[in-house]
Motif scaffolding. Structure first.
Motif, PDB file in Angstrom:
ATOM      1  N   ARG A   1       6.847   0.457  -0.775  1.00  0.00           N
ATOM      2  CA  ARG A   1       6.704   1.610  -1.672  1.00  0.00           C
ATOM      3  C   ARG A   1       5.691   2.622  -1.126  1.00  0.00           C
TER       4      ARG A   1
ATOM      5  N   ARG B   1      19.494   4.788  -2.985  1.00  0.00           N
ATOM      6  CA  ARG B   1      18.069   4.748  -2.608  1.00  0.00           C
ATOM      7  C   ARG B   1      17.793   5.801  -1.531  1.00  0.00           C
TER       8      ARG B   1
ATOM      9  N   GLU C   1       2.521   2.838  -9.900  1.00  0.00           N
ATOM     10  CA  GLU C   1       2.257   1.427 -10.174  1.00  0.00           C
ATOM     11  C   GLU C   1       1.254   1.221 -11.302  1.00  0.00           C
TER      12      GLU C   1
ATOM     13  N   ALA D   1      12.156   2.367  -4.612  1.00  0.00           N
ATOM     14  CA  ALA D   1      11.548   1.759  -3.425  1.00  0.00           C
ATOM     15  C   ALA D   1      11.290   0.262  -3.606  1.00  0.00           C
TER      16      ALA D   1
ATOM     17  N   ASP E   1       0.609  -0.078   2.492  1.00  0.00           N
ATOM     18  CA  ASP E   1       1.365  -1.326   2.435  1.00  0.00           C
ATOM     19  C   ASP E   1       0.682  -2.458   3.190  1.00  0.00           C
TER      20      ASP E   1
ATOM     21  N   ASP F   1      15.957  -4.336  -7.025  1.00  0.00           N
ATOM     22  CA  ASP F   1      15.242  -4.812  -5.827  1.00  0.00           C
ATOM     23  C   ASP F   1      15.922  -6.059  -5.276  1.00  0.00           C
TER      24      ASP F   1
ATOM     25  N   PRO G   1       9.067  -2.987  -3.406  1.00  0.00           N
ATOM     26  CA  PRO G   1       7.609  -3.084  -3.609  1.00  0.00           C
ATOM     27  C   PRO G   1       6.804  -3.137  -2.321  1.00  0.00           C
TER      28      PRO G   1
ATOM     29  N   ALA H   1       9.667   6.016  -6.558  1.00  0.00           N
ATOM     30  CA  ALA H   1       8.906   4.792  -6.830  1.00  0.00           C
ATOM     31  C   ALA H   1       9.791   3.726  -7.471  1.00  0.00           C
TER      32      ALA H   1
ATOM     33  N   SER I   1       7.370   4.604   1.631  1.00  0.00           N
ATOM     34  CA  SER I   1       8.467   5.418   1.106  1.00  0.00           C
ATOM     35  C   SER I   1       7.943   6.684   0.445  1.00  0.00           C
TER      36      SER I   1
ATOM     37  N   ALA J   1       2.737   6.471  -4.790  1.00  0.00           N
ATOM     38  CA  ALA J   1       2.892   5.035  -4.974  1.00  0.00           C
ATOM     39  C   ALA J   1       1.874   4.479  -5.963  1.00  0.00           C
TER      40      ALA J   1
END
Length: 425
Positions: free
Chosen positions: A147, A23, A352, A142, A295, A425, A144, A139, A150, A348
């Motif tokens: 994200r 990561r 998504e 990362a 976030d 994750d 959630p 993505a 990141s 991000a």
């Protein structure tokens, strides 16, 4: 006769420390790629003013060169995003870094406008691929809930690349006369090629770590066709409109900023570099701040905040009298903050909006088709500058970009905390 049921072997658990190692490497690789992208692309704005008289290029022609290279980057983003879904993120990240490094360096050999256009077009082709590939890579790694920050941290590396190109500009233009210095500036663009080999040998795709099948494994349906089927069509089109707004603001403001500062504001090389440094500081802060806001309060409110701020700060900067440089310095800090911050959430948010099997392709189309359409912004700036000046031209396009971005937001869903590649994750 009895039959025993054969147990289906379960997928071995993923080692958390192993995942964390890759990561970090994925974020570093994409950050390096995006920073080097910023290094090679922003030097164009610095070199353009000196290159134009040497190559016999008019203001209108400079607008066309810029627009065509951006359109090429849109095509490159779609091509390499699609290839990344087929052959892996890291493989394509290596290819695009090599490509834009080589063609940036070859720009130094230009003798006429046509040569310059050729190399800028080829550089744009590979430049456009880096974002789509790197954003998909990060993505998918990362968490959630982190994200947004990141991806924003990765995009903040663009400001670092911009800072390096500014340093190179200031150094080379103080050693060589401007009519020669721009060639040396492009020549140093070959340096990023070295990073490609390190990235290829040390980083892996998230799907390799998780044991998940490759994105297109078992999929016979074309990537592009999938994005325009009934369930994704409206989302693809709305995400593309968002890309138009984001790119329209960013490129119209920052490509011509050095030219505006020198020609409209009458600043020297040192004065231009000083203003640019302030914009870079604002940009870095804007990228990072957007990540935390994404976030904390969500994607749509964050974009709205930065779109409105971009339109306001660009207008303030253009309308501030040149006789008040201290006020101009403060406003250009805000301009860098908002105009870069509004782009900080795209990695991000776009990731998504699309499923894994078409994620890189979907991001590439929305971001890069948006970039291709947004190329009319710099084209309009270049053409309109001859009659209304660089400043007013930039301001009009920035406001138009903000309006388009806000319309797109009204059509897109909130995606905060969406799960992408759950196995790691």
């Amino acid at each position: 006769m009895t039959h025993e049921h054969q147990a289906v072997p379960s997928k071995p658990p993923v080692d958390d420390s192993h995942v964390e190692k890759y990561r970090r490497r994925a974020i570093a690789a994409s950050g390096i790629g995006w920073g080097l992208d910023g290094f090679t692309w922003t030097m164009y704005g610095f070199a353009l003013t000196a290159a134009m008289p040497v190559l016999g290029m008019s203001e209108g022609a400079s607008g066309w060169v810029t627009a065509i290279s951006i359109v090429a980057s849109a095509a490159g983003g779609v091509i390499f995003g699609n290839l990344a879904d087929r052959f892996g993120r890291i493989n394509m990240l290596t290819v695009v870094i090599l490509g834009y490094s080589i063609f940036t360096a070859l720009t130094a050999t230009s003798q006429h406008t046509f040569d310059f256009l050729l190399w800028r077009t080829l550089e744009g082709l590979f430049f456009g691929g880096e974002w789509a590939v790197g954003a998909a890579l990060v993505a998918e790694y990362a968490r959630p809930e982190k994200r947004g920050r990141s991806l924003a941290i990765v995009q903040s590396c663009y400001a670092i690349g911009w800072a390096v190109s500014t340093t190179a500009y200031l150094t080379l233009y103080s050693i060589f006369p401007p009519e020669v210095a721009w060639r040396y500036l492009f020549l140093v663009g070959i340096i990023p090629a070295l990073a490609a080999f390190v990235i290829r040998r040390t980083t892996k795709d998230a799907t390799e770590i998780s044991g998940q099948s490759k994105p297109d494994e078992g999929k016979s349906e074309g990537k592009f066709a999938r994005l325009f089927k009934a369930d994704l069509r409206a989302r693809t089109l709305s995400a593309t409109l968002l890309g138009v707004g984001v790119q329209g603001i960013y490129y119209s403001v920052f490509i011509f900023l050095p030219t505006y500062l020198q020609e409209d504001r009458g600043l020297s090389i040192v004065g231009t570099a000083t203003y640019t440094w302030v914009a870079i500081v604002g940009s870095f802060i804007g990228y990072v701040a957007s990540g935390f806001l994404l976030d904390a309060i969500g994607r749509r409110p964050t974009f709205l905040f930065f779109f409105l701020g971009s339109a306001a700060s660009v207008s303030l900067f253009v309308l501030t009298p040149a006789a008040q440089p201290e006020l101009g310095i403060l406003i250009i800090l805000l301009l860098g903050f908002f105009a870069s911050g509004q782009a900080g959430g795209t990695g991000a948010y776009l990731a998504e909006l699309f499923p894994t099997e078409v994620r890189a392709t979907g991001q590439a189309i929305s971001y890069n088709f948006g970039r291709g359409l947004a190329a009319f912004g710099p084209l309009t700036v270049g053409i309109a500058a001859a009659s209304i000046g660089w400043g007013y031209s930039i301001m009009i396009i920035a406001i138009a970009g903000a309006i388009l971005g806000i319309i797109a937001l009204s059509l897109l869903p909130e995606t905060k905390n969406s799960q992408l590649v759950s196995a790691i994750d």
